[in-house]
Write a protein that holds these residues in place. Structure first.
Motif, PDB file in Angstrom:
ATOM      1  N   LEU A 145     -17.946 -33.349 -76.105  1.00  0.00           N
ATOM      2  CA  LEU A 145     -18.685 -34.691 -77.074  1.00  0.00           C
ATOM      3  C   LEU A 145     -20.009 -35.004 -76.044  1.00  0.00           C
ATOM      4  N   VAL A 146     -21.271 -34.750 -76.017  1.00  0.00           N
ATOM      5  CA  VAL A 146     -22.132 -36.051 -76.292  1.00  0.00           C
ATOM      6  C   VAL A 146     -22.680 -37.594 -76.916  1.00  0.00           C
ATOM      7  N   ILE A 147     -22.420 -38.224 -76.793  1.00  0.00           N
ATOM      8  CA  ILE A 147     -22.741 -39.436 -77.601  1.00  0.00           C
ATOM      9  C   ILE A 147     -24.398 -39.535 -77.182  1.00  0.00           C
ATOM     10  N   ALA A 148     -25.252 -39.520 -77.700  1.00  0.00           N
ATOM     11  CA  ALA A 148     -26.445 -40.379 -77.194  1.00  0.00           C
ATOM     12  C   ALA A 148     -27.019 -41.271 -76.813  1.00  0.00           C
ATOM     13  N   GLY A 149     -27.741 -41.851 -76.097  1.00  0.00           N
ATOM     14  CA  GLY A 149     -28.516 -42.709 -76.290  1.00  0.00           C
ATOM     15  C   GLY A 149     -29.936 -42.900 -76.666  1.00  0.00           C
ATOM     16  N   GLU A 150     -30.633 -43.733 -75.765  1.00  0.00           N
ATOM     17  CA  GLU A 150     -32.272 -43.168 -75.786  1.00  0.00           C
ATOM     18  C   GLU A 150     -32.696 -41.983 -75.754  1.00  0.00           C
ATOM     19  N   THR A 151     -33.351 -41.217 -76.299  1.00  0.00           N
ATOM     20  CA  THR A 151     -34.202 -39.827 -75.847  1.00  0.00           C
ATOM     21  C   THR A 151     -35.305 -39.927 -75.496  1.00  0.00           C
ATOM     22  N   HIS A 152     -36.005 -39.514 -74.546  1.00  0.00           N
ATOM     23  CA  HIS A 152     -37.009 -39.113 -74.740  1.00  0.00           C
ATOM     24  C   HIS A 152     -37.995 -38.516 -75.535  1.00  0.00           C
ATOM     25  N   PRO A 153     -39.406 -37.970 -75.360  1.00  0.00           N
ATOM     26  CA  PRO A 153     -39.481 -36.720 -76.494  1.00  0.00           C
ATOM     27  C   PRO A 153     -39.403 -35.259 -75.679  1.00  0.00           C
ATOM     28  N   ILE A 154     -39.552 -34.874 -74.300  1.00  0.00           N
ATOM     29  CA  ILE A 154     -38.684 -33.664 -73.890  1.00  0.00           C
ATOM     30  C   ILE A 154     -37.227 -33.458 -74.033  1.00  0.00           C
ATOM     31  N   GLU A 155     -36.603 -35.065 -73.984  1.00  0.00           N
ATOM     32  CA  GLU A 155     -35.324 -34.900 -74.732  1.00  0.00           C
ATOM     33  C   GLU A 155     -35.049 -34.031 -76.055  1.00  0.00           C
ATOM     34  N   GLU A 156     -35.770 -34.836 -77.020  1.00  0.00           N
ATOM     35  CA  GLU A 156     -35.672 -34.791 -78.259  1.00  0.00           C
ATOM     36  C   GLU A 156     -36.105 -33.505 -78.928  1.00  0.00           C
ATOM     37  N   GLU A 157     -36.909 -32.475 -77.993  1.00  0.00           N
ATOM     38  CA  GLU A 157     -37.996 -31.548 -78.093  1.00  0.00           C
ATOM     39  C   GLU A 157     -36.415 -30.544 -77.794  1.00  0.00           C
ATOM     40  N   MET A 158     -36.119 -30.537 -76.698  1.00  0.00           N
ATOM     41  CA  MET A 158     -34.914 -29.755 -76.481  1.00  0.00           C
ATOM     42  C   MET A 158     -33.499 -29.847 -77.044  1.00  0.00           C
ATOM     43  N   LEU A 159     -33.268 -31.117 -77.472  1.00  0.00           N
ATOM     44  CA  LEU A 159     -32.299 -31.166 -78.796  1.00  0.00           C
ATOM     45  C   LEU A 159     -32.641 -30.493 -79.967  1.00  0.00           C
ATOM     46  N   GLY A 160     -34.236 -30.197 -80.803  1.00  0.00           N
ATOM     47  CA  GLY A 160     -34.500 -29.551 -81.618  1.00  0.00           C
ATOM     48  C   GLY A 160     -33.798 -28.148 -81.455  1.00  0.00           C
TER      49      GLY A 160
END
Length: 274
Positions: free
Chosen positions: A253-268
């Protein structure tokens, strides 16, 4: 010579060419089977797959053997080539560092062959590896032992905006507490912590300590059988991940910290659809 060889994460085909060459010239081959497992576990079929590819019989090395009886293996390595196979990368567990120290103290030459591990394979979800803080381990709770030392580490990571990799407990050939008290070891059945169990324990500790390190709404990523053909990756809140059937082990499991736009796009791409 002692060769410590990483096997990668999936199956017998994930060994590197350098690692395979080393295995084929060794007189004795051990496979460590308690800090992690390949996708097929340590079943007879799984071992036969490895043995067929490597052309060598394998000896399963459990925790007791590696941590208490390793001198026998190291003595063999004083006068012949011995391979010690590790799922993932050789230095993904502190036990293996201890093995290298003991080997060098006995005058045994050591060669390490690296491979992929969970520590870098989690990058597939899009959360950038250089933005991770300290990794934590989540142990199985018992009625009388419910540790929470991981909590402050997660809080510190999140205060810094960093992601946290949570490695989930594995119990393979572990003696029961009752048998240890009686002085005769009786081993419990293998157990592998699920993402659901990990989240339930994490939320229990948050409720107890109440420092707002995370909540059921905190964004996370769950991984099952990472690196295998049937791997599962799902992103969402802790509450959402509790509804996902991740299937067979191993999970992390990974608990996310602050995310950058490119990270949020991939997580989507891995977001749970409600």
């Amino acid at each position: 010579m002692l060769y410590i060889i990483g096997l990668g994460l999936g199956d017998e085909k994930d060994i590197t060419l350098r690692g395979l060459e080393a295995v084929k010239k060794c007189e004795k081959v051990y496979i460590e089977a308690y800090t992690s497992l390949l996708s097929f576990g340590i079943s007879s079929d799984g071992l036969s797959n490895l043995e067929e590819l490597y052309g060598k019989p394998l000896t399963v090395a459990d925790r007791e053997m590696v941590e208490e009886k390793a001198d026998s293996m190291l003595s063999q390595a004083c006068h012949s080539d011995v391979a010690f196979l590790v799922v993932g990368d050789p230095f993904g567990a502190t036990t293996h560092t201890d093995l290298v120290v003991r080997a060098k103290q006995m005058g045994v030459d050591v060669k390490v062959v690296h491979n992929a591990s969970v520590m870098n394979a989690i990058g597939v979800c899009g959360l950038q590896l250089y933005r991770y803080g300290e990794t934590v381990s989540i142990p199985f709770f018992t009625e009388t032992w419910r540790p929470d030392s991981f909590y402050e580490k997660i809080k510190r990571n999140r205060d810094l905006g960093l992601h946290t990799l949570c490695l989930l407990d594995i119990k393979v050939k572990e003696p029961s507490l009752e048998s240890l008290c009686r002085g005769k070891k009786v081993y419990e059945p293998p157990r592998f912590m699920s993402i659901g169990t990990a989240i339930e324990q994490l939320l229990e500790v948050e409720q107890k300590l109440g420092e707002s390190a995370y909540s059921e709404d905190t964004a996370c990523v769950g991984f099952a059988r990472l690196g295998s053909e049937d791997q599962i990756i799902a992103s969402g809140s802790m509450k959402q991940l509790l509804t996902v059937d991740f299937g067979a082990p191993l999970h992390c499991l990974v608990i996310a910290g602050e995310t950058h736009p490119i990270e949020e796009e991939m997580l989507g791409f891995y977001m749970i659809k409600e």
